[in-house]
Write a protein that holds these residues in place. Structure first.
Motif, PDB file in Angstrom:
ATOM      1  N   GLU A 198      20.019  16.369 -13.398  1.00 37.94           N
ATOM      2  CA  GLU A 198      19.674  14.889 -14.026  1.00 37.94           C
ATOM      3  C   GLU A 198      19.520  14.965 -15.316  1.00 37.94           C
ATOM      4  O   GLU A 198      19.840  13.894 -15.984  1.00 37.94           O
ATOM      5  CB  GLU A 198      18.139  14.496 -13.285  1.00 37.94           C
ATOM      6  N   ASN A 199      19.142  16.064 -16.010  1.00 37.97           N
ATOM      7  CA  ASN A 199      19.093  15.946 -17.426  1.00 37.97           C
ATOM      8  C   ASN A 199      20.147  15.959 -18.392  1.00 37.97           C
ATOM      9  O   ASN A 199      20.244  15.535 -19.436  1.00 37.97           O
ATOM     10  CB  ASN A 199      18.223  17.598 -17.945  1.00 37.97           C
ATOM     11  N   LEU A 200      21.383  16.465 -17.658  1.00 37.88           N
ATOM     12  CA  LEU A 200      22.724  16.064 -18.150  1.00 37.88           C
ATOM     13  C   LEU A 200      23.049  14.707 -18.385  1.00 37.88           C
ATOM     14  O   LEU A 200      23.722  14.406 -19.325  1.00 37.88           O
ATOM     15  CB  LEU A 200      23.727  16.593 -17.148  1.00 37.88           C
ATOM     16  N   ARG A 201      22.326  13.967 -17.392  1.00 38.17           N
ATOM     17  CA  ARG A 201      22.742  12.306 -17.741  1.00 38.17           C
ATOM     18  C   ARG A 201      21.978  12.061 -18.875  1.00 38.17           C
ATOM     19  O   ARG A 201      22.685  11.101 -19.786  1.00 38.17           O
ATOM     20  CB  ARG A 201      21.924  11.409 -16.582  1.00 38.17           C
ATOM     21  N   ASP A 202      20.741  12.563 -19.322  1.00 38.14           N
ATOM     22  CA  ASP A 202      20.129  11.986 -20.595  1.00 38.14           C
ATOM     23  C   ASP A 202      21.047  12.685 -21.791  1.00 38.14           C
ATOM     24  O   ASP A 202      21.272  11.850 -22.787  1.00 38.14           O
ATOM     25  CB  ASP A 202      18.911  12.816 -20.790  1.00 38.14           C
ATOM     26  N   VAL A 203      21.611  13.665 -21.718  1.00 39.91           N
ATOM     27  CA  VAL A 203      22.215  14.294 -22.888  1.00 39.91           C
ATOM     28  C   VAL A 203      23.575  13.665 -22.867  1.00 39.91           C
ATOM     29  O   VAL A 203      23.888  13.319 -24.081  1.00 39.91           O
ATOM     30  CB  VAL A 203      22.735  15.893 -22.270  1.00 39.91           C
ATOM     31  N   ILE A 204      24.278  13.044 -22.063  1.00 40.22           N
ATOM     32  CA  ILE A 204      25.347  12.291 -22.178  1.00 40.22           C
ATOM     33  C   ILE A 204      25.002  10.989 -22.664  1.00 40.22           C
ATOM     34  O   ILE A 204      25.687  10.556 -23.604  1.00 40.22           O
ATOM     35  CB  ILE A 204      26.302  12.049 -20.684  1.00 40.22           C
ATOM     36  N   ARG A 260      34.070  13.974 -22.854  1.00 40.05           N
ATOM     37  CA  ARG A 260      35.139  14.043 -21.799  1.00 40.05           C
ATOM     38  C   ARG A 260      34.831  15.292 -20.847  1.00 40.05           C
ATOM     39  O   ARG A 260      34.762  15.112 -19.692  1.00 40.05           O
ATOM     40  CB  ARG A 260      36.547  14.200 -22.334  1.00 40.05           C
ATOM     41  N   ILE A 261      34.388  16.561 -21.424  1.00 43.98           N
ATOM     42  CA  ILE A 261      34.159  17.766 -20.556  1.00 43.98           C
ATOM     43  C   ILE A 261      32.990  17.524 -19.819  1.00 43.98           C
ATOM     44  O   ILE A 261      33.091  17.827 -18.666  1.00 43.98           O
ATOM     45  CB  ILE A 261      34.163  18.949 -21.693  1.00 43.98           C
ATOM     46  N   MET A 262      32.008  17.211 -20.359  1.00 50.57           N
ATOM     47  CA  MET A 262      30.911  16.936 -19.515  1.00 50.57           C
ATOM     48  C   MET A 262      30.804  16.099 -18.553  1.00 50.57           C
ATOM     49  O   MET A 262      30.452  16.302 -17.388  1.00 50.57           O
ATOM     50  CB  MET A 262      29.563  16.532 -20.305  1.00 50.57           C
ATOM     51  N   SER A 263      31.428  15.146 -18.718  1.00 46.37           N
ATOM     52  CA  SER A 263      31.673  13.768 -17.639  1.00 46.37           C
ATOM     53  C   SER A 263      32.745  14.170 -16.680  1.00 46.37           C
ATOM     54  O   SER A 263      32.437  14.064 -15.446  1.00 46.37           O
ATOM     55  CB  SER A 263      32.461  12.795 -18.446  1.00 46.37           C
ATOM     56  N   LYS A 264      33.723  15.050 -17.085  1.00 48.97           N
ATOM     57  CA  LYS A 264      34.714  15.404 -15.824  1.00 48.97           C
ATOM     58  C   LYS A 264      33.897  16.622 -14.970  1.00 48.97           C
ATOM     59  O   LYS A 264      34.105  16.424 -13.921  1.00 48.97           O
ATOM     60  CB  LYS A 264      35.864  16.333 -16.643  1.00 48.97           C
ATOM     61  N   TRP A 265      33.279  17.403 -15.785  1.00 50.08           N
ATOM     62  CA  TRP A 265      32.257  18.449 -14.848  1.00 50.08           C
ATOM     63  C   TRP A 265      31.503  17.514 -13.912  1.00 50.08           C
ATOM     64  O   TRP A 265      31.011  17.897 -12.753  1.00 50.08           O
ATOM     65  CB  TRP A 265      31.646  19.327 -15.643  1.00 50.08           C
ATOM     66  N   ALA A 266      30.510  16.548 -14.413  1.00 51.16           N
ATOM     67  CA  ALA A 266      29.680  15.939 -13.619  1.00 51.16           C
ATOM     68  C   ALA A 266      30.362  15.149 -12.634  1.00 51.16           C
ATOM     69  O   ALA A 266      29.641  15.225 -11.414  1.00 51.16           O
ATOM     70  CB  ALA A 266      28.930  15.017 -14.480  1.00 51.16           C
ATOM     71  N   THR A 267      31.468  14.548 -12.740  1.00 51.25           N
ATOM     72  CA  THR A 267      32.152  13.694 -11.484  1.00 51.25           C
ATOM     73  C   THR A 267      32.622  14.809 -10.743  1.00 51.25           C
ATOM     74  O   THR A 267      32.614  14.479  -9.406  1.00 51.25           O
ATOM     75  CB  THR A 267      33.403  13.319 -12.251  1.00 51.25           C
ATOM     76  N   GLY A 327      27.515   7.128 -15.190  1.00 48.19           N
ATOM     77  CA  GLY A 327      27.733   5.872 -15.798  1.00 48.19           C
ATOM     78  C   GLY A 327      29.360   5.872 -16.338  1.00 48.19           C
ATOM     79  O   GLY A 327      30.234   6.378 -15.778  1.00 48.19           O
ATOM     80  N   GLU A 328      29.616   4.989 -17.334  1.00 48.20           N
ATOM     81  CA  GLU A 328      30.743   4.732 -17.629  1.00 48.20           C
ATOM     82  C   GLU A 328      31.448   5.881 -18.356  1.00 48.20           C
ATOM     83  O   GLU A 328      30.794   6.804 -19.072  1.00 48.20           O
ATOM     84  CB  GLU A 328      30.637   3.736 -18.790  1.00 48.20           C
ATOM     85  N   GLN A 329      32.707   6.242 -18.119  1.00 46.71           N
ATOM     86  CA  GLN A 329      33.363   7.417 -18.663  1.00 46.71           C
ATOM     87  C   GLN A 329      33.927   7.093 -20.184  1.00 46.71           C
ATOM     88  O   GLN A 329      34.123   5.989 -20.426  1.00 46.71           O
ATOM     89  CB  GLN A 329      34.918   7.753 -17.617  1.00 46.71           C
TER      90      GLN A 329
END
Length: 567
Positions: free
Chosen positions: A525-531, A548-555, A562-564
């Protein structure tokens, strides 16, 4: 303390007559007043005799005697000066009055006048020598002091005088030895018990002092000096309320009594017992008559944060006791820290070292605390801990001790122990200071409690201090790998001051959080805050690349962020 022989011998007390006078009122007798130590009554009787023409040749000498014991030294002095041309002994008695009025040069002049014109010999050479002995002490004339010291005999009065000088020069053990020896020889001299009790009080043996004082109080329960000493012992052993309770009986008559030394002392001590209450009204008039009044007024100003007022009160004081040296050191340290004045801090360090290294104080609690303060100012914190640890068992409830102990432990990297010490600080005013909060935050971070450090920041009200706290949290959390709270701190800093330094810190911390999430050492969940933090940097190519790297890994791992970011 009995420094001088009394001006007159006590009048013999006649046995009461068993005959009846038919119910008529008896005329009060001077001996009855003196036996009861009712000097106010004695003065009234003697003044009545003067007013009615019933005075005798003894009326004026006894009036001066009673006034002297009542503390009205000026009245006694005027009478003795009038009597002196007829008998040189009265010059010596006048000198005693001048001494108690603090007029030491005049007292010396009168004492030297107290000789027979024909023989050139004093009618009471021992009294004259004792007077000059004490006057030389007050004038800090060591040469004369040693001269008169050499003439001190083994007589009771001389030994009492010598003991009082030892007491005044802080040689309490030497004074105790003399008083105890005299008490064995003269068990009927009950006042010696008070003197011994005073010495034990000064030696910090408060229980022993109370035990020795008890028999005297049992026989003289109205003694102002003894009651006050008992109250002071209770203050040291318990608290101000317990001390004030001991004075309760005296307080009822305080306002109706004539101003004298005892009442001044009680008024002064009530300020101390009540933690400085009414200090501004009570202490200034007592600065000249009660030595401790100046020191306690300095302490009052220090507690009120009025450092320069404390400095102005004590700057001209030449310290002679460990307490005065310590207080001078504290004031200079306070001024040095307030003004960032290295010279003042050096003076403070020297005062602390003089006390802590002295033979009489090196093994006392204040002496060891002084050495700790000396090394604290020198930033030699390992040495600070050596001394503070040696007195920890006696000061574990003292907020100032725990504050300084916590800072020293933290400076030595002993963060677990430092956190424990700082959390023991009970004074709320200290707990609001930035130095306290910053060191507690650092200890939390170093002990793996970064969230607690962040909570401290959220509760802060000062904008200046909160910014400094953010810098500390951001950097210290980064050092220990608490990247999530480091990123939060750097994110706020960057919004307050969009500088490259804070962006680089934030970038590194965000990447650290991402790495810990992947390694399952941080919550997803803390990754969302970082993004969300990185999306604040919309114009940064580095930010977009990291997003881009974090969002792809999260997906890929089922984390909705949220928004890419734009591709």
């Amino acid at each position: 303390m009995n420094m001088f022989k009394k001006a007159h011998k006590k009048a013999p007390v006649k046995a009461k007559s068993s005959s009846s006078d038919g119910g008529k009122d008896k005329k009060p007798k001077l001996e009855d007043f003196l036996r009861r130590r009712d000097y106010t009554g004695a003065v009234c009787l003697l003044e009545f005799e003067r007013a009615t023409g019933a005075a005798s040749s003894k009326t004026l000498p006894w009036l001066a005697y009673a006034a002297f014991h009542l503390g009205d030294y000026k009245k006694a002095l005027d009478i003795y000066v009038d009597l002196a041309p007829n008998d040189p002994i009265y010059y010596l008695y006048a000198s005693c009055c001048q001494f108690y009025l603090g007029e030491y040069s005049a007292a010396e002049e009168f004492a030297l006048k107290g000789v027979d014109k024909e023989s050139g010999v004093s009618p009471d050479p021992r009294l004259q020598n004792r007077l000059l002995f004490h006057i030389s002490h007050k004038q800090n004339d060591e040469t004369k002091l040693m001269k008169y010291h050499a003439a001190i005999t083994d007589s009771t009065e001389d030994q009492l005088s010598l003991a009082s000088i030892h007491y005044l020069r802080n040689h309490f053990q030497e004074a105790t030895d003399i008083y105890k020896r005299l008490l064995i020889e003269y068990r009927e001299y009950l006042a010696l018990q008070v003197y011994v009790a005073m010495c034990y009080y000064k030696l910090d043996y408060y229980d022993v002092s109370l035990e020795i004082l008890a028999p005297y109080l049992a026989q003289f329960p109205d003694s102002a000096i003894a009651i006050n000493l008992k109250a002071c012992n209770h203050y040291k052993l318990y608290d101000g309320k317990a001390a004030e309770q001991e004075l309760k009986g005296m307080l009822e008559t305080l306002h109706s009594s004539p101003t004298n030394f005892d009442n001044e002392l009680v008024r002064h001590n009530l300020v101390v017992f009540r933690n400085g209450e009414n200090a501004l009204q009570v202490l200034p008039p007592l600065l000249a008559s009660v030595p401790e009044a100046r020191l306690n007024f300095v302490i009052y100003h220090l507690r009120a944060g009025e450092v320069m007022e404390a400095f102005n009160l004590i700057k001209e004081l030449e310290p002679t006791t460990p307490q005065e040296y310590i207080l001078k050191g504290v004031v200079h340290a306070s001024v040095g820290q307030l003004q960032d004045n290295a010279e003042q801090l050096k003076l403070a360090q020297q005062f602390f070292q003089l006390v802590g290294a002295s033979a009489s104080e090196c093994d006392t609690i204040p002496g060891r605390q002084c050495m700790a303060s000396c090394f604290f100012l020198l930033k030699q914190f390992e040495d600070v801990l050596t001394y503070l640890n040696s007195v920890k068992a006696y000061a574990y409830q003292d907020p100032i001790f725990n504050y300084n102990h916590g800072l020293a432990l933290g400076a030595c990297g002993q963060y677990k122990e430092a956190e424990e010490a700082l959390l023991l600080v009970s004074d709320e005013s200290y707990r609001q200071e930035y130095i306290y909060l910053s060191w507690l935050a650092r200890c939390f971070i170093m002990n793996g409690k970064a969230r607690d450090a962040w909570e401290l920041y959220l509760k802060m009200e000062s904008n200046t201090d909160s910014f400094a706290m953010l810098v500390l949290i951001a950097n210290d959390c980064y050092k220990v790998g608490s990247f999530y709270y480091s990123a939060k701190a750097f994110d706020v800093l960057e919004r307050l001051d969009p500088s490259t330094e804070y962006w680089e810190g934030k970038r590194g911390a965000c990447c650290g959080v991402f790495q810990q999430v992947i390694a399952r050492r941080e919550k997803k969940e803390n990754l969302r805050d970082v993004i969300m933090m990185l999306r604040n940097n919309v114009n940064s190519p580095q930010s977009e690349y990291i997003l881009r790297i974090m969002s792809k890994w999260a997906t890929d791992n089922g984390i909705h962020v949220g928004e890419q970011p734009r591709m």
